[in-house]
Design an enzyme around this catalytic site. Structure first.
Site, PDB file in Angstrom:
ATOM      1  N   HIS A  72       0.801  -1.227   0.000  1.00  0.00           N
ATOM      2  CA  HIS A  72       0.000   0.000   0.000  1.00  0.00           C
ATOM      3  C   HIS A  72       0.839   1.285   0.000  1.00  0.00           C
ATOM      4  O   HIS A  72       0.550   2.239   0.737  1.00  0.00           O
ATOM      5  CB  HIS A  72      -0.966  -0.015   1.180  1.00  0.00           C
ATOM      6  CG  HIS A  72      -2.013  -1.099   1.105  1.00  0.00           C
ATOM      7  ND1 HIS A  72      -2.429  -1.657  -0.085  1.00  0.00           N
ATOM      8  CD2 HIS A  72      -2.723  -1.748   2.092  1.00  0.00           C
ATOM      9  CE1 HIS A  72      -3.356  -2.570   0.166  1.00  0.00           C
ATOM     10  NE2 HIS A  72      -3.550  -2.664   1.467  1.00  0.00           N
ATOM     11  N   HIS A  98      -9.705   1.640   0.279  1.00  0.00           N
ATOM     12  CA  HIS A  98      -9.643   0.492   1.188  1.00  0.00           C
ATOM     13  C   HIS A  98     -10.815   0.471   2.172  1.00  0.00           C
ATOM     14  O   HIS A  98     -10.673   0.023   3.314  1.00  0.00           O
ATOM     15  CB  HIS A  98      -8.310   0.526   1.934  1.00  0.00           C
ATOM     16  CG  HIS A  98      -7.824  -0.811   2.373  1.00  0.00           C
ATOM     17  ND1 HIS A  98      -8.490  -1.575   3.304  1.00  0.00           N
ATOM     18  CD2 HIS A  98      -6.748  -1.532   2.010  1.00  0.00           C
ATOM     19  CE1 HIS A  98      -7.827  -2.700   3.492  1.00  0.00           C
ATOM     20  NE2 HIS A  98      -6.767  -2.703   2.722  1.00  0.00           N
ATOM     21  N   GLU A 124     -11.467  -3.937  -3.064  1.00  0.00           N
ATOM     22  CA  GLU A 124     -10.489  -2.945  -3.513  1.00  0.00           C
ATOM     23  C   GLU A 124     -10.294  -3.091  -5.016  1.00  0.00           C
ATOM     24  O   GLU A 124      -9.606  -4.009  -5.458  1.00  0.00           O
ATOM     25  CB  GLU A 124      -9.171  -3.142  -2.774  1.00  0.00           C
ATOM     26  CG  GLU A 124      -9.279  -3.065  -1.262  1.00  0.00           C
ATOM     27  CD  GLU A 124      -8.120  -3.760  -0.544  1.00  0.00           C
ATOM     28  OE1 GLU A 124      -6.962  -3.426  -0.803  1.00  0.00           O
ATOM     29  OE2 GLU A 124      -8.382  -4.665   0.273  1.00  0.00           O
TER      30      GLU A 124
HETATM   31  C1  GLA Z   1      -5.053  -5.420   1.860  1.00  0.00           C
HETATM   32  C2  GLA Z   1      -4.111  -6.549   1.931  1.00  0.00           C
HETATM   33  C3  GLA Z   1      -4.278  -7.257   3.218  1.00  0.00           C
HETATM   34  C4  GLA Z   1      -4.107  -6.329   4.369  1.00  0.00           C
HETATM   35  C5  GLA Z   1      -5.000  -5.160   4.235  1.00  0.00           C
HETATM   36  C6  GLA Z   1      -4.730  -4.116   5.285  1.00  0.00           C
HETATM   37  O1  GLA Z   1      -6.330  -5.824   1.707  1.00  0.00           O
HETATM   38  O2  GLA Z   1      -4.237  -7.430   0.849  1.00  0.00           O
HETATM   39  O3  GLA Z   1      -3.365  -8.297   3.303  1.00  0.00           O
HETATM   40  O4  GLA Z   1      -2.782  -5.895   4.400  1.00  0.00           O
HETATM   41  O5  GLA Z   1      -4.857  -4.573   2.981  1.00  0.00           O
HETATM   42  O6  GLA Z   1      -4.690  -4.603   6.556  1.00  0.00           O
END
Ligand code: GLA
Length: 407
Positions: free
Chosen positions: A157, A231, A372
Site C-alpha cells: 500500500h 480500502h 479494492e
Molecule cells: C489489503 C491486503 C491485506 C491487508 C489489508 C490491510 O487488503 O491485501 O493483506 O494488508 O490490505 O490490513
C-alpha cells in the site's frame, strides 16, 4: 450502467437546499461559515433528505493541522462522510429495507486512531501502489527502485507513509446530479522510493441512485508505476455488529491470481472453479472460509479468511457488475462497478477485536470485507499482468462505483 438524472432540481437550487438543511455549502467561499461542526450537522441530520454537501471540522492532526469532514447526503437518506486525512471514507450510512439506518463502513472518529492503527487502512485512498510489490523493489526503464518494506519482505500500500497518512486539499462538488468532494495531493519525486513528481486527484460523488462514485486521476513528470484504490471495509449489517460471514458475496471472476506465502502472486492465473474462491454463484462469505486449501492458509493461516486478487470478467467495462454483497437480514446490498482489471476481496483477517471504531464499535475478525478495485498485485514485477506503468506526462484515470441498495 445507466443513471437517471431526476436529481431534485427544485431542492438543489442553492437557496432552497440551504434553507432546508442549514448546512449546504458549494464553494470555498462558504467554507468558513460551515465550520461550526456540531450545530450544523445536527440541523442537517434533522432536515428532509436531499442532495447536499456540507463541510465541518473533523479533528486535528498531532501537529495541529485541521482535518475537514465533508458530509454528502441524498434524497434516499443515504449519507457519506469523507475526511481529508488520507482522503478517507469515514462513514457510509444507508437505510435497510425498513428504513433502518446503519453505518456500514468501518472507521474511527478521530485522527489519532487513524494514525495509531495505520495498518488497517480504514476507508483510505491507497497509493502510490495499492497492494504488494515483491521484495520492495522493481525495475523501470532499466533502473532499479527500492521501496520501504512494511509487510514482511514486501512493500504494501505505497510504503510506510502512503497516501492514507497524508492530509489532502479538498473542495466541495455540486454537479447538478451529484454532490461530493474533490481531493488533491502532490507527491514529490522519490516519495517512498517511487519516481516522478505525482499530482493526484480523487473525486467522490454521491447521487440519488445511491451511487458513491470515485474518480481518480494522476499525472507524473517521470515514468512511474501507479495503482490507486480505496480500502473501505463494509459490514452491511452495520460496523461493529459482528462478523460478515453470513453476508452473501458474488464476484464476477472466473480466475484469480494465486499467491505464495508472502501473498505475492505467482504470476499465473488460476480458475476459481472447484476452489473456495468461487463466488460466481452468490455464496455466504463464511461458507467455505475454513476449507482445507493451501491458498486460504496463505491468506490467513490461523482462522480462515480471504485476501486475494480476483481477475474480473468485466475486462474494464464499468457497465458490467463486478461484485455484489448482500446482507440477507437487513437486505442492504453493495454493488461494485469498475474499469479496473481486478478486485482484492479481503475479510479483515488482521482485525482481532482489540480495536474500537467510531460509535464505540468493537471491530473483530471478519468484522468487515473490502472490495479494492485495482490492478493486480506486484504488476511492476509481473510482465504478463496488465501494465501499471504511467508514462511521463500521460494521465492515469480510474473510476469505481459502489452502489447501495435498496434505493
Ligand atoms: C489489503 C491486503 C491485506 C491487508 C489489508 C490491510 O487488503 O491485501 O493483506 O494488508 O490490505 O490490513
Amino acid at each position: 450502467m445507466t443513471s437517471t438524472s431526476d436529481s431534485h432540481h427544485s431542492l438543489r437550487g442553492l437557496g432552497a437546499a440551504a434553507a432546508l438543511a442549514g448546512t449546504l455549502i458549494v464553494g470555498p467561499a462558504s467554507a468558513a461559515a460551515a465550520n461550526d461542526a456540531s450545530t450544523d450537522r445536527s440541523a442537517g441530520d434533522n432536515a428532509a433528505p436531499h442532495l447536499a454537501v456540507s463541510e465541518s471540522d473533523f479533528d486535528k492532526t498531532p501537529n495541529g493541522q485541521q482535518i475537514a469532514r465533508y458530509h454528502l447526503t441524498n434524497r434516499n437518506g443515504m449519507a457519506v462522510d469523507i475526511i481529508t486525512f488520507g482522503a478517507r471514507i469515514q462513514s457510509i450510512t444507508v437505510p435497510d429495507e425498513n428504513g433502518k439506518q446503519a453505518d456500514v463502513a468501518l472507521g474511527f472518529d478521530n485522527v489519532k486512531d487513524y494514525i495509531d492503527n495505520q495498518s488497517v487502512y480504514f476507508g483510505a485512498i491507497i497509493g502510490r501502489y495499492g497492494n504488494r510489490i515483491a521484495g520492495g523493489t522493481f525495475k523501470l526503464d532499466g533502473k532499479t527502485y527500492n521501496l520501504p518494506k512494511n509487510n514482511g519482505p514486501n512493500t504494501l500500500h505505497g510504503g510506510t507513509q502512503g497516501f492514507d497518512q497524508k492530509v489532502w486539499a479538498a473542495s466541495p462538488i455540486d454537479t447538478g446530479n451529484a454532490v461530493g468532494v474533490e481531493l488533491t495531493h502532490f507527491s514529490p519525486d522519490g516519495t517512498m522510493g517511487f519516481p516522478g513528481n505525482l499530482a493526484v486527484t480523487v473525486r467522490y460523488t454521491l447521487d440519488n441512485n445511491n451511487d458513491l462514485r470515485i474518480r481518480y486521476s494522476a499525472v507524473s513528470d517521470k515514468d512511474t508505476v501507479i495503482n490507486l484504490t480505496n480500502h473501505v471495509y463494509f459490514n452491511l449489517a452495520g460496523a461493529g455488529s459482528g462478523d460478515v460471514l453470513d453476508q452473501v458475496a458474488m464476484i464476477n471472476a472466473d480466475q484469480f491470481t494465486p499467491i505464495d506465502k508472502t501473498l505475492i502472486p505467482t504470476g499465473k492465473l488460476k480458475p476459481v472453479k472447484g476452489t473456495p474462491l468461487d463466488f460466481i454463484t452468490p455464496t455466504p462469505i463464511g461458507k467455505n472460509i475454513h476449507a482445507d486449501n493451501q491458498q486460504l492458509k496463505y491468506a490467513e493461516p490461523k482462522q480462515g479468511g480471504y485476501d486475494f486478487n480476483w481477475v474480473l470478467n468485466t475486462k474494464g467495462n464499468i457497465d458490467d457488475l463486478a461484485a455484489r454483497v448482500t446482507d440477507p437480514k437487513s437486505g442492504r446490498t453493495v454493488e461494485m462497478y469498475t474499469d479496473q482489471p481486478g478486485v482484492q476481496f479481503y475479510t479483515s483477517n488482521f482485525l482481532d477485536g482489540s480495536l474500537k471504531g467510531a460509535h464505540g464499535n468493537t471491530l473483530g475478525h471478519w468484522g468487515g470485507f473490502t472490495l479494492e478495485a485495482q490492478h493486480y498485485p506486484d504488476s511492476p514485477n509481473q510482465p504478463d499482468f496488465p501494465s501499471t506503468t504511467l508514462k511521463a506526462g500521460e494521465k492515469y484515470t480510474q473510476t469505481t462505483v459502489y452502489r447501495f441498495l435498496p434505493e
